[in-house]
Design a protein around this motif. Structure first.
Motif, PDB file in Angstrom:
ATOM      1  N   SER A 178      32.087 -30.950 -78.192  1.00 26.86           N
ATOM      2  CA  SER A 178      31.980 -30.793 -76.741  1.00 26.86           C
ATOM      3  C   SER A 178      33.299 -31.116 -76.054  1.00 26.86           C
ATOM      4  CB  SER A 178      30.871 -31.695 -76.203  1.00 26.86           C
ATOM      5  OG  SER A 178      30.775 -31.594 -74.799  1.00 26.86           O
ATOM      6  N   ALA A 179      33.958 -32.176 -76.519  1.00 26.79           N
ATOM      7  CA  ALA A 179      35.249 -32.551 -75.944  1.00 26.79           C
ATOM      8  C   ALA A 179      36.304 -31.482 -76.239  1.00 26.79           C
ATOM      9  CB  ALA A 179      35.692 -33.900 -76.495  1.00 26.79           C
ATOM     10  N   TYR A 180      36.262 -30.910 -77.435  1.00 32.07           N
ATOM     11  CA  TYR A 180      37.207 -29.855 -77.809  1.00 32.07           C
ATOM     12  C   TYR A 180      37.026 -28.630 -76.921  1.00 32.07           C
ATOM     13  CZ  TYR A 180      39.150 -25.976 -80.494  1.00 32.07           C
ATOM     14  OH  TYR A 180      39.834 -24.847 -80.879  1.00 32.07           O
ATOM     15  N   ARG A 181      35.765 -28.228 -76.709  1.00 34.43           N
ATOM     16  CA  ARG A 181      35.513 -27.066 -75.849  1.00 34.43           C
ATOM     17  C   ARG A 181      35.964 -27.343 -74.422  1.00 34.43           C
ATOM     18  NH1 ARG A 181      30.765 -26.830 -79.116  1.00 34.43           N
ATOM     19  NH2 ARG A 181      29.595 -28.009 -77.558  1.00 34.43           N
ATOM     20  N   ALA A 182      35.772 -28.570 -73.953  1.00 33.98           N
ATOM     21  CA  ALA A 182      36.197 -28.920 -72.596  1.00 33.98           C
ATOM     22  C   ALA A 182      37.715 -28.831 -72.468  1.00 33.98           C
ATOM     23  CB  ALA A 182      35.714 -30.319 -72.235  1.00 33.98           C
ATOM     24  N   ARG A 183      38.433 -29.296 -73.492  1.00 32.76           N
ATOM     25  CA  ARG A 183      39.899 -29.209 -73.460  1.00 32.76           C
ATOM     26  C   ARG A 183      40.350 -27.761 -73.453  1.00 32.76           C
ATOM     27  NH1 ARG A 183      39.470 -33.340 -77.364  1.00 32.76           N
ATOM     28  NH2 ARG A 183      40.023 -31.863 -79.032  1.00 32.76           N
ATOM     29  N   ARG A 184      39.674 -26.896 -74.223  1.00 33.27           N
ATOM     30  CA  ARG A 184      40.018 -25.475 -74.234  1.00 33.27           C
ATOM     31  C   ARG A 184      39.808 -24.859 -72.869  1.00 33.27           C
ATOM     32  NH1 ARG A 184      39.906 -22.542 -79.073  1.00 33.27           N
ATOM     33  NH2 ARG A 184      40.292 -20.781 -77.678  1.00 33.27           N
ATOM     34  N   ARG A 185      38.685 -25.193 -72.214  1.00 31.60           N
ATOM     35  CA  ARG A 185      38.422 -24.651 -70.870  1.00 31.60           C
ATOM     36  C   ARG A 185      39.476 -25.127 -69.877  1.00 31.60           C
ATOM     37  NH1 ARG A 185      33.005 -25.849 -72.342  1.00 31.60           N
ATOM     38  NH2 ARG A 185      33.117 -27.819 -71.189  1.00 31.60           N
ATOM     39  N   GLU A 186      39.817 -26.397 -69.945  1.00 31.03           N
ATOM     40  CA  GLU A 186      40.820 -26.939 -69.023  1.00 31.03           C
ATOM     41  C   GLU A 186      42.179 -26.289 -69.245  1.00 31.03           C
ATOM     42  OE1 GLU A 186      40.674 -31.076 -69.835  1.00 31.03           O
ATOM     43  OE2 GLU A 186      38.724 -31.382 -68.845  1.00 31.03           O
TER      44      GLU A 186
ATOM     45  N   ASP B  29      39.256  -7.199 -62.356  1.00 34.27           N
ATOM     46  CA  ASP B  29      39.958  -8.051 -61.395  1.00 34.27           C
ATOM     47  C   ASP B  29      40.897  -8.979 -62.161  1.00 34.27           C
ATOM     48  OD1 ASP B  29      38.430 -10.236 -62.359  1.00 34.27           O
ATOM     49  OD2 ASP B  29      36.912  -9.949 -60.819  1.00 34.27           O
ATOM     50  N   TYR B  30      41.745  -9.658 -61.424  1.00 35.87           N
ATOM     51  CA  TYR B  30      42.774 -10.479 -62.059  1.00 35.87           C
ATOM     52  C   TYR B  30      42.174 -11.618 -62.873  1.00 35.87           C
ATOM     53  CZ  TYR B  30      46.771 -13.540 -62.665  1.00 35.87           C
ATOM     54  OH  TYR B  30      47.730 -14.347 -63.220  1.00 35.87           O
ATOM     55  N   ALA B  31      41.131 -12.247 -62.344  1.00 32.93           N
ATOM     56  CA  ALA B  31      40.534 -13.386 -63.047  1.00 32.93           C
ATOM     57  C   ALA B  31      40.013 -12.969 -64.415  1.00 32.93           C
ATOM     58  CB  ALA B  31      39.417 -13.992 -62.209  1.00 32.93           C
ATOM     59  N   ALA B  32      39.305 -11.839 -64.465  1.00 32.48           N
ATOM     60  CA  ALA B  32      38.751 -11.380 -65.735  1.00 32.48           C
ATOM     61  C   ALA B  32      39.855 -10.986 -66.704  1.00 32.48           C
ATOM     62  CB  ALA B  32      37.805 -10.205 -65.501  1.00 32.48           C
ATOM     63  N   ALA B  33      40.890 -10.315 -66.205  1.00 32.48           N
ATOM     64  CA  ALA B  33      41.983  -9.886 -67.083  1.00 32.48           C
ATOM     65  C   ALA B  33      42.754 -11.077 -67.636  1.00 32.48           C
ATOM     66  CB  ALA B  33      42.921  -8.953 -66.326  1.00 32.48           C
ATOM     67  N   SER B  34      42.983 -12.085 -66.815  1.00 31.81           N
ATOM     68  CA  SER B  34      43.752 -13.240 -67.285  1.00 31.81           C
ATOM     69  C   SER B  34      42.938 -14.117 -68.223  1.00 31.81           C
ATOM     70  CB  SER B  34      44.254 -14.062 -66.093  1.00 31.81           C
ATOM     71  OG  SER B  34      43.175 -14.540 -65.308  1.00 31.81           O
ATOM     72  N   ARG B  35      41.597 -14.064 -68.107  1.00 34.45           N
ATOM     73  CA  ARG B  35      40.740 -14.826 -69.029  1.00 34.45           C
ATOM     74  C   ARG B  35      40.634 -14.167 -70.396  1.00 34.45           C
ATOM     75  NH1 ARG B  35      37.030 -15.445 -64.743  1.00 34.45           N
ATOM     76  NH2 ARG B  35      35.829 -13.709 -65.598  1.00 34.45           N
ATOM     77  N   SER B  36      40.756 -12.858 -70.431  1.00 39.24           N
ATOM     78  CA  SER B  36      40.543 -12.116 -71.672  1.00 39.24           C
ATOM     79  C   SER B  36      41.614 -12.463 -72.712  1.00 39.24           C
ATOM     80  CB  SER B  36      40.577 -10.607 -71.387  1.00 39.24           C
ATOM     81  OG  SER B  36      40.574  -9.865 -72.582  1.00 39.24           O
ATOM     82  N   SER B  37      41.211 -12.445 -73.959  1.00 38.34           N
ATOM     83  CA  SER B  37      42.153 -12.671 -75.061  1.00 38.34           C
ATOM     84  C   SER B  37      42.541 -11.373 -75.755  1.00 38.34           C
ATOM     85  CB  SER B  37      41.540 -13.640 -76.078  1.00 38.34           C
ATOM     86  OG  SER B  37      40.329 -13.104 -76.617  1.00 38.34           O
ATOM     87  N   ALA B  38      42.081 -10.248 -75.235  1.00 41.43           N
ATOM     88  CA  ALA B  38      42.418  -8.954 -75.835  1.00 41.43           C
ATOM     89  C   ALA B  38      43.907  -8.664 -75.664  1.00 41.43           C
ATOM     90  CB  ALA B  38      41.594  -7.840 -75.195  1.00 41.43           C
ATOM     91  N   GLY B  39      44.515  -8.081 -76.692  1.00 45.63           N
ATOM     92  CA  GLY B  39      45.909  -7.689 -76.571  1.00 45.63           C
ATOM     93  C   GLY B  39      46.844  -8.866 -76.399  1.00 45.63           C
ATOM     94  N   GLN B  40      47.935  -8.629 -75.658  1.00 44.48           N
ATOM     95  CA  GLN B  40      49.003  -9.626 -75.561  1.00 44.48           C
ATOM     96  C   GLN B  40      49.275 -10.127 -74.156  1.00 44.48           C
ATOM     97  OE1 GLN B  40      52.419  -7.844 -77.572  1.00 44.48           O
ATOM     98  NE2 GLN B  40      51.739  -8.779 -79.479  1.00 44.48           N
TER      99      GLN B  40
END
Length: 210
Positions: A35-43, A93-104
Motif C-alpha cells: 500500500s505504501a509503495y502504491r501511494a509513493r507511485r501515485r505521488e 485531454d492533457y491529464a489523460a495523456a500525461s498519465r498514460s505510459s504508452a509510448g515515450q
C-alpha cells in the motif's frame, strides 16, 4: 515497578508492530508495504504531471488535442493504439495523456480552428549553442513559448496566428518548417527562460522567413 517499552507502530496504518518484527521494520505486514509503495507511485506520478504542467502553456493544456508518441514518432492514443491527426476521437485531454505510459511522451495535434502555428527550426542547435542562421530568426520574431525537439538539435516556436498552408524550406544549412493544421508536435522540453505563453505571429512573418 518495571515499565514496558512502548511498541513502535507501522508507518502506514499506525497499528503496533508485531512482537517479532525487526528493529528497523517500517511496516506491520506485506499489505501495508504494498500500500505504501502504491501511494509513493501515485505521488510521484502527480509530481511529474505537476512539474510538466508548469512547463507547458495553459493555452495548450486546456484543449483536448493530446496524443502519445512511439519511438518512431508515430502518434498513439492513450491506450497505445495508433492515433490520427485527422481523428479527434483518438485524442485526449492533457491529464489523460500525461498519465498514460504508452509510448515515450506527449504531443499536441495542431488544428486550423485553434489558430496555433509552430515554426520548426531543424538542426538549429549545435554543442548547446544556437546556430547563427537560427538566431537571426529568433531575433526577428517576438519572444514566445519555445521547446527543443526530441533530438535536442531542433527548436519549436509556438505562436497564435494563421497560415494558409504548411511550409518547408531547405536552404544551405537552414531547415525551416511551418505547421498549423493536421500535424502533431512533441511537447515537453521547454527552453529555459522562454515565456510560458504564445505570442502573436506578426503578419507576413512566415513569408519573410521563407
Amino acid at each position: 515497578m518495571r515499565t514496558l517499552a512502548k511498541r513502535p507502530v507501522c508507518t502506514r496504518c499506525d497499528e503496533p508492530m508485531p512482537l517479532l518484527a525487526r528493529p528497523n521494520a517500517r511496516f506491520c505486514s506485506g499489505a501495508c508495504r504494498q500500500s505504501a509503495y502504491r501511494a509513493r507511485r501515485r505521488e510521484a506520478a502527480v509530481r511529474v504531471r505537476t512539474e510538466q504542467a508548469e512547463r507547458v502553456p495553459d493555452e495548450l493544456t486546456e484543449r483536448a488535442r493530446w496524443v502519445r508518441y512511439s519511438p518512431r514518432k508515430v502518434p498513439l492514443r492513450v491506450d497505445g493504439c495508433f492515433a490520427s491527426v485527422n481523428d479527434p476521437s483518438s485524442w485526449s485531454d492533457y491529464a489523460a495523456a500525461s498519465r498514460s505510459s504508452a509510448g515515450q511522451g506527449v504531443g499536441f495535434v495542431l488544428t486550423a480552428s485553434d489558430g496555433f502555428v509552430v515554426v520548426d527550426l531543424d538542426h538549429a542547435v549545435k554543442a548547446g549553442r544556437v546556430l547563427p542562421w537560427a538566431q537571426r530568426i529568433l531575433d526577428a520574431l517576438p519572444p514566445t513559448y519555445m521547446e527543443r525537439g526530441r533530438s535536442g538539435t531542433g527548436l519549436h516556436l509556438w505562436f497564435r496566428g494563421n497560415v494558409a498552408a504548411g511550409r518547408r524550406i531547405r536552404r544551405g544549412e537552414e531547415a525551416i518548417e511551418v505547421y498549423a493544421d493536421r500535424r502533431y508536435i512533441i511537447v515537453g522540453d521547454r527552453v529555459p527562460g522562454t515565456p510560458l505563453s504564445l505570442a502573436e505571429l506578426p503578419e507576413g512573418a512566415v513569408e519573410q522567413l521563407l
